[in-house]
Design an enzyme around this catalytic site. Structure first.
Site, PDB file in Angstrom:
ATOM      1  N   GLU A 158       8.503  41.818  17.881  1.00  0.00           N
ATOM      2  CA  GLU A 158       7.302  41.889  17.227  1.00  0.00           C
ATOM      3  C   GLU A 158       5.543  41.884  17.947  1.00  0.00           C
ATOM      4  O   GLU A 158       5.267  42.168  17.451  1.00  0.00           O
ATOM      5  CB  GLU A 158       7.211  40.309  16.892  1.00  0.00           C
ATOM      6  CG  GLU A 158       8.852  40.344  15.946  1.00  0.00           C
ATOM      7  CD  GLU A 158       8.982  38.450  15.373  1.00  0.00           C
ATOM      8  OE1 GLU A 158       8.264  38.040  15.453  1.00  0.00           O
ATOM      9  OE2 GLU A 158       9.330  38.896  14.350  1.00  0.00           O
ATOM     10  N   GLU A 314      16.725  40.871  13.249  1.00  0.00           N
ATOM     11  CA  GLU A 314      16.308  39.198  13.390  1.00  0.00           C
ATOM     12  C   GLU A 314      16.579  38.678  11.802  1.00  0.00           C
ATOM     13  O   GLU A 314      15.414  39.334  11.025  1.00  0.00           O
ATOM     14  CB  GLU A 314      15.253  39.052  13.283  1.00  0.00           C
ATOM     15  CG  GLU A 314      15.378  38.932  15.036  1.00  0.00           C
ATOM     16  CD  GLU A 314      14.319  38.596  16.356  1.00  0.00           C
ATOM     17  OE1 GLU A 314      13.971  37.085  15.219  1.00  0.00           O
ATOM     18  OE2 GLU A 314      13.373  39.330  16.849  1.00  0.00           O
ATOM     19  N   HIS A 365      15.832  25.628  15.433  1.00  0.00           N
ATOM     20  CA  HIS A 365      15.919  27.705  14.478  1.00  0.00           C
ATOM     21  C   HIS A 365      17.330  27.309  14.587  1.00  0.00           C
ATOM     22  O   HIS A 365      17.868  26.991  15.299  1.00  0.00           O
ATOM     23  CB  HIS A 365      15.355  28.118  15.549  1.00  0.00           C
ATOM     24  CG  HIS A 365      15.089  29.406  14.342  1.00  0.00           C
ATOM     25  ND1 HIS A 365      16.331  30.668  13.962  1.00  0.00           N
ATOM     26  CD2 HIS A 365      14.288  30.390  13.597  1.00  0.00           C
ATOM     27  CE1 HIS A 365      15.810  31.341  13.971  1.00  0.00           C
ATOM     28  NE2 HIS A 365      13.823  31.279  13.626  1.00  0.00           N
TER      29      HIS A 365
HETATM   30  C1  GLA Z   1      10.817  36.062  15.956  1.00  0.00           C
HETATM   31  C2  GLA Z   1      10.719  35.964  16.455  1.00  0.00           C
HETATM   32  C3  GLA Z   1      11.702  36.034  18.025  1.00  0.00           C
HETATM   33  C4  GLA Z   1      12.045  34.169  17.335  1.00  0.00           C
HETATM   34  C5  GLA Z   1      12.063  34.302  15.309  1.00  0.00           C
HETATM   35  C6  GLA Z   1      12.162  32.907  15.177  1.00  0.00           C
HETATM   36  O1  GLA Z   1      11.244  37.123  14.590  1.00  0.00           O
HETATM   37  O2  GLA Z   1      11.186  37.926  17.265  1.00  0.00           O
HETATM   38  O3  GLA Z   1      11.829  35.741  19.093  1.00  0.00           O
HETATM   39  O4  GLA Z   1      10.722  33.796  17.788  1.00  0.00           O
HETATM   40  O5  GLA Z   1      11.237  34.575  15.059  1.00  0.00           O
HETATM   41  O6  GLA Z   1      12.523  32.859  13.665  1.00  0.00           O
END
Ligand code: GLA
Length: 672
Positions: A158, A314, A365
């Site tokens: 990200e 994700e 989470h």
């Molecule tokens: C992002 C990150 C993950 C995690 C998620 C949590 O997508 O890439 O590492 O932190 O958020 O929602």
């Protein structure tokens, strides 16, 4: 290596639908890894991302590497037939690096430096960061890149997510060099930025700074260029890692994970460098618009590189932990959301993360394997979905073809949401929501195109507030209509050039041949003010937010403002241009008004599959797959377009088809 020749782990005949998630074995003792792999098999997992946040474990001190533990994990995965998406861990430099090299951490616009102790505390331009990231990537691919479990490389994580903008001295120097390449002389820079305003003229590049804290509005052109520069700077670092990976393993596809409508990075510019386009999507199940937002997210991601496969890298199984109040998906809803992605062409459905963490900021989470283990209801949903997807491998090469495209560009997004605009609350997301809401109820799917892209494959285009565009992009839209296309163009389009300088004369610049009127001024409306709009046939709808102050020219006025200070002014015009037609909308029509508008063109007049349901089609030669999804907790009936075989049940189906709450159907039939 070009995309055509790069072997992709997705989108080819014989590929499975990829299923799995981020796997963080470093958070667990080795004894847990065996259980993980056993349960992954039970759930039908076939791809996991490893190493994303493993830098401190892989290089506990500078130059001292330890890959043995990750090799053991890869061995276990390989033994179970599970592929690895091997990540470079460069999104989270370890504390030793931040401690030794202060310039590794980013600096905010006030000059304060971020600290380590979280993640992404990195300045992507810092020479120390670049050197360490490159060394890590080189070593990783040397040590593990040839492991047989490796199916894909995942660069970083990200990009730009937490600290998109850094204002440090490295950035200042790099920004100056970028500007010099773009503008050459300082005189040209002054011209491009309009620095005659507020005594901002520069006498040399040395005086130019990143847009650090200023007393009031900064220079909008400078802010815009800093956004362009930042997107390029991150991309340069991505390409540096990519080059190392590609050189070592030319046969392994390379990706990074995008975040859909993420403003800081121009994903159109990035996506041509990816073999597989991946995205992370976390819709809020508590938001009634989340299904529509996901539809847009997936359609955008699919469109970024129209010749590459894409997948969901994700998502969460139930809930995230980073909103103030984290509403979970209803039982069954996760499945429906995954069929939504599949219908929009996803080649894989992965989650963050495989096993819920015990410690750290993401311990609450949700994960595929919850804290309470296999007895948790979420686990059963994960297993059910995995088993279903195993039956749908034949979908892999099937593509989605949209008939209508949304014209979208990141530079426009940056500029139209720039400082000191007539309406600071005119946002790209707001304009998309407004213009696409009723379209998504009608059409199965939309593509997204850049203003300069070939638009000929589309029957219609939608152009929400394309404030910034170049002359060439404007000419492209005009020639699309000339060639027989239909365009729906909203107010606040064609206003400035690439330098954010206003195009003088009536507003609209190169789009004026499509507007049918002269926009002489604009009027953001007071909040709550509702204007009446009267259509040619006497019907009335309403409008809010904005009114163009326009006079008709060569367009046919379809509707006029019927009250307020601009009563009688044109609100909607149709302009015949060449073989096509452009519809220009000078105010924010309500949804009844938008429905009237979209009824005007064949391509947008479809009745749609009915409220709460989605219908998408994927095609592979003569094979046609119609996906129907019920996005509600109550049973729904849908009309199948073609009789065929429903692949989840194996049943022959036709006509009206009932979908269970959050239910889905995948109907295969043959064309012709
Ligand atoms: C992002 C990150 C993950 C995690 C998620 C949590 O997508 O890439 O590492 O932190 O958020 O929602």
């Amino acid at each position: 290596m070009s995309l055509d020749t790069s072997p992709s782990p997705a989108g080819r005949a014989g590929d499975p639908v990829y299923y799995g998630g981020d796997y963080n074995p470093e958070q667990w003792p080795a004894s847990t890894w065996r259980e993980d792999v056993r349960l992954m098999r039970e759930a039908g997992v076939n791809l996991v991302t490893v190493g994303v946040f493993s830098w401190a474990r892989l290089e506990p001190q500078e130059g001292r590497f330890d890959f043995a533990w990750l090799r053991e994990v890869l061995d276990l995965l390989e033994g179970a037939g599970i592929g690895a998406d091997l990540a470079t861990p460069t999104a989270s430099p370890p504390p030793w690096a931040a401690t030794r090299y202060e310039d590794l951490a980013p600096v905010d616009e006030r000059g304060a430096r971020y600290s380590h102790g979280s993640r992404q505390a990195l300045c992507v331009v810092s020479p120390n960061y670049r050197r360490l990231a490159l060394a890590m990537t080189t070593k990783l691919v040397d040590e593990l890149g040839h492991h047989p479990a490796v199916r894909m490389f995942h660069v970083h994580n990200e990009y730009a997510c937490h600290v998109p903008y850094c204002y440090c001295d490295h950035h200042a120097a790099s920004f100056r060099a970028w500007l010099q390449r773009r503008y050459g002389t300082v005189e040209e820079l002054n011209e491009a930025w309009g620095t005659a305003f507020w005594s901002q003229g520069y006498s040399s590049y040395e005086e130019v700074l990143p847009p650090r804290m200023t007393p009031t509005f900064g220079n909008p052109a400078q802010l815009l260029d800093y956004k362009r520069f930042t997107s390029d700077a991150y991309l340069e670092q991505f390409l540096e890692e990519k080059q190392v990976l590609r050189a070592a393993r030319p046969d392994v596809p390379i990706t990074t994970n995008f975040m859909g409508l993420f403003k800081p990075l121009d994903y159109f510019a990035w996506a041509s460098h990816l073999d597989v386009v991946c995205t992370d999507n976390y819709p809020d199940p508590g938001d009634p618009d989340s299904t529509a937002h996901s539809a847009l997210h997936y359609d955008l991601v699919r469109s970024l590189n129209k010749s590459a496969p894409w997948l969901v890298m994700e998502q969460t199984t139930q809930r995230v932990n980073w909103r103030a109040h984290n509403v979970p998906k209803a039982p069954g809803q996760m499945r429906a959301m995954n069929y939504q992605a599949l219908g929009r062409g996803a080649a894989g459905l992965l989650f963050f993360q495989w096993r819920a963490s015990r410690s750290g900021a993401e311990k609450f989470h949700s994960a595929m394997l919850p804290h309470s283990g296999v007895d948790a209801p979420g686990w059963a949903e994960v297993v059910t979905l995995g088993r279903e997807l195993a039956r749908l491998g034949r979908l892999a090469p099937a593509r989605v073809q949209a008939e209508v495209a949304v014209v979208f560009s990141w530079p426009n997004w940056w500029a139209v949401e720039g400082v000191a605009q007539p309406a600071q609350d005119l946002t790209v997301q707001g304009q998309l929501d407004w213009m696409l809401r009723s379209l998504y109820q009608r059409l199965s799917t939309l593509d997204f195109c850049q203003p300069g892209e070939d638009l000929a494959p589309y029957k219609a285009i939608v152009v929400p507030s394309l404030y910034l565009l170049s002359d060439a992009e404007g000419a492209n839209l005009v020639s699309y209509v000339e060639g027989g296309g239909t365009a729906f163009i909203s107010f606040w389009s064609g206003i400035v050039d690439e330098r954010d300088a206003v195009r003088l004369g009536p507003y609209g610049g190169p789009l004026r041949p499509l507007m049918g009127c002269d926009v002489l001024d604009v009027a953001p409306l007071p909040e709550g003010q509702v204007l009446e709009v009267e259509w040619e046939d006497g019907a009335r709808t309403t409008a809010t937010f904005w009114a163009d102050v326009a006079v008709e020219r060569d367009g046919k006025v379809l509707a006029r403002l019927a009250d307020g200070p601009w009563a009688g002014r044109p609100a909607v015009l149709a302009t015949a241009h060449g073989a096509g037609t452009a519809y220009y909308v000078g105010t924010r029509l309500d949804q009844a008004g938008m429905a009237r508008l979209y009824d005007l063109a064949r391509a947008t007049a479809s009745p749609g599959p009915g409220p709460g349901t989605e219908r998408t089609v994927r095609r592979d030669g003569a094979d046609r797959y119609e996906l129907l999804v019920n996005q509600t907790p109550t049973e729904r009936e849908v009309q199948l377009t073609w009789p065929g075989t429903e692949l989840l049940s194996g049943a022959a189906v036709s006509g009206r088809h009932s979908l269970r709450p959050w239910g889905a159907a995948v109907v295969h039939s043959k064309e012709g």
